[in-house]
Design an enzyme around this catalytic site. Structure first.
Site, mmCIF file in Angstrom:
data_model
loop_
_atom_site.group_PDB
_atom_site.id
_atom_site.type_symbol
_atom_site.label_atom_id
_atom_site.label_comp_id
_atom_site.label_asym_id
_atom_site.label_seq_id
_atom_site.Cartn_x
_atom_site.Cartn_y
_atom_site.Cartn_z
ATOM 1 N N GLU A 59 0.836 -1.211 0.000
ATOM 2 C CA GLU A 59 0.000 0.000 0.000
ATOM 3 C C GLU A 59 0.868 1.258 0.000
ATOM 4 O OE1 GLU A 59 -2.940 -0.273 -0.863
ATOM 5 O OE2 GLU A 59 -3.093 -2.435 -0.525
ATOM 6 N N HIS A 90 3.563 6.402 -5.188
ATOM 7 C CA HIS A 90 3.254 6.715 -6.585
ATOM 8 C C HIS A 90 2.370 7.969 -6.640
ATOM 9 C CE1 HIS A 90 2.043 4.675 -10.686
ATOM 10 N NE2 HIS A 90 2.867 5.678 -10.852
HETATM 11 ZN ZN LIG Z 1 -2.419 -2.893 -5.152
#
Ligand SMILES: [Zn+2]
Length: 699
Positions: free
Chosen positions: A483, A489
């Site tokens: 996660e 990201h």
């Molecule tokens: Zn994922």
């Protein structure tokens, strides 16, 4: 007023003050505001430039999306009648608004004009954002003549209804078959874990019977297949399950999914044809990273060839163990899980409980933060905007951090975003683990906007009891790293346009690259040393325990890989090869034929003739994975290959490679094709070798 904080570009949202009854009227106001913006930008006299079309439209719709996603998030982590009411009362209005945008042909025309304006063509990220929007319009049928458009929406509705029917029949068939064990036959329960026996007794009681009732629901079925010593019980349950929703189901053919599968396929092929694609697979791959159905098939076959020797040796190994240790000389499909579990226990025996004593949560978080700092020069520190007295959180368990970036060799530190961690299970929280995008990065000089991203990370770890901190299983640790990969990201993007910043606009089959990439670090000796401390001795993870978890990691990976490839190849081939069949019944039969061909080609373990796997393959017939099942393996290849760059660089080169991963992949978000980002990072196309090596499949 709390909703305003939530919509700010700078302030931390004050979730502690967010009230469901305040959200609903604000949603109405934001829909009206977005409608007005839409009307404004689509006026003929509005010039087609980024600043006059995209900026005002995004500003208005982004506020709506942000509040709507906050309402959803609160419903998922603080479920209450009030939050449900806030969601349900506005669900239709919000859905209708977005449908209206997607079908607004004046906007489509404006976007087409915008695509030629220098305010777009001279900025690659803007061009990419617009390209995505134009594609979505085309994929929704916006370019079709009116008659074809009507036909297209009819097909889309029928397709959705057929998918719904598939799910309902599968559920009905799953519920229709049970197996009852009389109280006088308790010997048949041998081997089953206590929780499974208790659940079966409860199910019998609920059905008004004495004894034990087993069902085809996963929590009832899986323990039987894995642990029941009684071979005939395993066989019965396996066969009931394998025939679900088919013409030979236990309850009769009334829930047979074969016709509706044929119908779904014919409808998808018809949609593809209307849009000008050669096949449904080509249509479904249009928005994905993979180039063509042929490229995906080639990829799967290459992987299958590499995994095959390992799978064969996994199977030989299992057969010989089952014969000598379990007296099962003719291993049957209903023995596989059972024998595998016994073999796993014999080989890699370690207790989950012994292991978790080494993973107290605070220590794990420290180790994870340290790992992120080393890799990307990014620190997580308690949020400066969050006062101790009234932290802006929805529950006392939640922690808020600033994400502070200090580039290599620089003295300048900058807060680039914020992250909320909500890690413990509670009655009001939905299960699972996920990352929510609470605010995306957006930098628009024209309107003086510099908006920083916020990520919400949710897990469901066991809460602490008493004074002692929570301890995690190694699976939990992997979940946390995964996660955080999604979170990084989203948070470390440097893209200005919110349409393609962070995870926005990233191809569907590339989204899991950063998350699966981060998982790799949770298996490293050094990283594990830095994030483990035994709850009583403070000692880090010992070598022998480490060796065991590493050895267990790749247990039967050859068999598991081939199984995934079998599903993926079947999915892709039916959506590509059956494009000229227009009759649902004929398509239903052809689906069965392709499945058999795929099994003949790939499987080392041939299922019995009664196995009707396709009739319960919801992922592709009722979920979003049509011609997309391959993406699990696809993303694993990318993430393993990206991680291999860190292995190649060694300890000394790690920070430099991290800097490059940040620059070429994390920072770039959806601003360019994922393949371009990957090649910029790796200097070449992805290779499957690292995945083979990491999963023990390399020759
Ligand atoms: Zn994922």
């Amino acid at each position: 007023m709390n909703v305003k904080d939530l919509l700010s570009a700078h302030d931390l949202p004050r979730y502690n003050e967010l009230k469901p009854e305040a959200c609903a009227p604000t949603i109405d106001a934001l829909i009206a505001q977005a409608q007005a913006a839409l009307a404004d930008v689509t006026r003929p006299e509005t010039p087609a430039t980024w600043d006059t079309v995209m900026v005002p439209l995004t500003s208005a719709t982004e506020q709506l999306s942000r509040l709507w996603s906050a309402v959803h998030h609160m419903g998922a982590v603080m479920d209450s009648p009030e939050w449900r009411e806030a969601t349900n009362s506005r669900l239709e209005a919000v859905t209708q608004f977005w449908l209206g945008v997607a079908q607004n042909l004046a906007l489509f025309e404006k976007f087409k004009a915008l695509a030629h304006d220098p305010s777009v063509t001279q900025h690659p990220a803007r061009a990419r954002a617009l390209e995505n929007s134009l594609r979505d319009f085309r994929m929704g049928g916006a370019e079709l003549a009116p008659e074809a458009q009507a036909e297209f929406s009819k097909l889309a509705t029928q397709s959705a209804q057929a998918g719904q029917k598939f799910s309902e029949q599968l559920l009905d068939s799953t519920n229709a078959s049970t197996h009852w064990i009389d109280p006088s036959e308790t010997s048949r329960l041998a081997g089953l874990p206590d929780h499974a026996v208790a659940a079966a007794a409860e199910a019998a009681e609920a059905a008004g019977k004495p004894g034990y009732l087993f069902t085809l629901k996963q929590p009832s079925l899986i323990p039987v297949l894995q642990f029941a010593e009684d071979r005939s019980l395993r066989e019965t349950m396996y066969k009931l399950n394998a025939r679900r929703a088919s013409e030979i189901a236990e309850e009769g053919p009334q829930h047979d999914n074969t016709p509706v599968m044929g119908e779904i396929l014919v409808l998808r092929q018809a949609q593809a044809k209307l849009l000008g694609f050669g096949s449904a697979a080509e249509m479904l791959l249009e928005s994905k990273m993979a180039d063509s159905p042929e490229a995906v098939v080639k990829f799967l076959r290459e992987l299958a060839a590499k995994a095959r020797p390992s799978a064969l040796s996994d199977l030989a190994d299992l057969r010989s163990f089952a014969a000598t240790e379990l007296g099962l000389s003719d291993l049957q499909p209903w023995d596989i899980s059972f024998a595998s579990e016994k073999l796993r226990q014999a080989r890699y025996d370690y207790s989950e409980n012994t292991l978790r004593e080494y993973f107290p949560l605070p220590r794990v978080l420290n180790g994870l933060f340290g790992c992120i700092r080393t890799l990307f020069g990014v620190s997580l520190v308690p949020a400066t905007q969050a006062p101790q007295s009234q932290p802006p959180i929805w529950h006392p368990d939640v922690q808020v951090f600033d994400v502070v970036r200090q580039p290599q060799g620089s003295r300048e530190a900058e807060v680039v975003g914020h992250v909320f961690l909500d890690l413990y299970a509670r009655a009001t929280k939905r299960g699972g683990a996920w990352m929510d995008d609470a605010r995306g990065r957006r930098h628009e000089a024209a309107v003086g906007l510099d908006q920083k991203p916020i990520a919400l990370l949710t897990c469901n770890f066991a809460p602490p009891t008493g004074e002692a901190p929570t301890t995690l299983t190694h699976d939990d640790v992997i979940t946390l790293f995964h996660e955080f990969g999604h979170g990084l990201h989203h948070l470390l993007t440097r893209v200005n346009e919110i349409e393609v910043s962070g995870i926005n606009g990233v191809e569907w089959d590339a989204v899991e690259l950063p998350s699966q990439f981060m998982e790799n670090f949770a298996w490293e000796w050094e990283t594990l040393q830095a994030m483990t401390a035994h709850t009583s001795t403070q000692a880090p993870l010992p070598q022998d325990l480490y060796d065991k978890i590493i050895a267990a990691k790749n247990f039967q990976s050859g068999l598991a890989t081939l199984r995934q490839i079998e599903f993926a190849l079947f999915d892709l081939r039916i959506h590509h090869e059956l494009r000229d069949i227009h009759d649902a019944a004929e398509a239903g039969a052809a689906i069965q034929r392709v499945l058999q061909e795929v099994r003949d080609e790939v499987a080392v373990l041939m299922p019995p003739a009664i196995n009707r796997f396709a009739q319960s393959f919801s992922h592709i017939f009722a979920g979003g994975y049509a011609a997309g099942y391959y993406s699990y393996k696809w993303a694993e290849v990318l993430s393993a290959d990206a991680y291999a760059a860190f292995e190649e660089a060694g300890d000394a080169g790690r920070a430099a490679v991290g800097e490059r991963f940040l620059a070429e992949i994390l920072s770039q978000g959806g601003s360019r094709p994922a393949m371009e980002s990957f090649k910029a990072f790796r200097g070449r196309e992805p290779s499957i070798e690292p995945l083979l090596r990491h999963t023990g499949l390399a020759a």
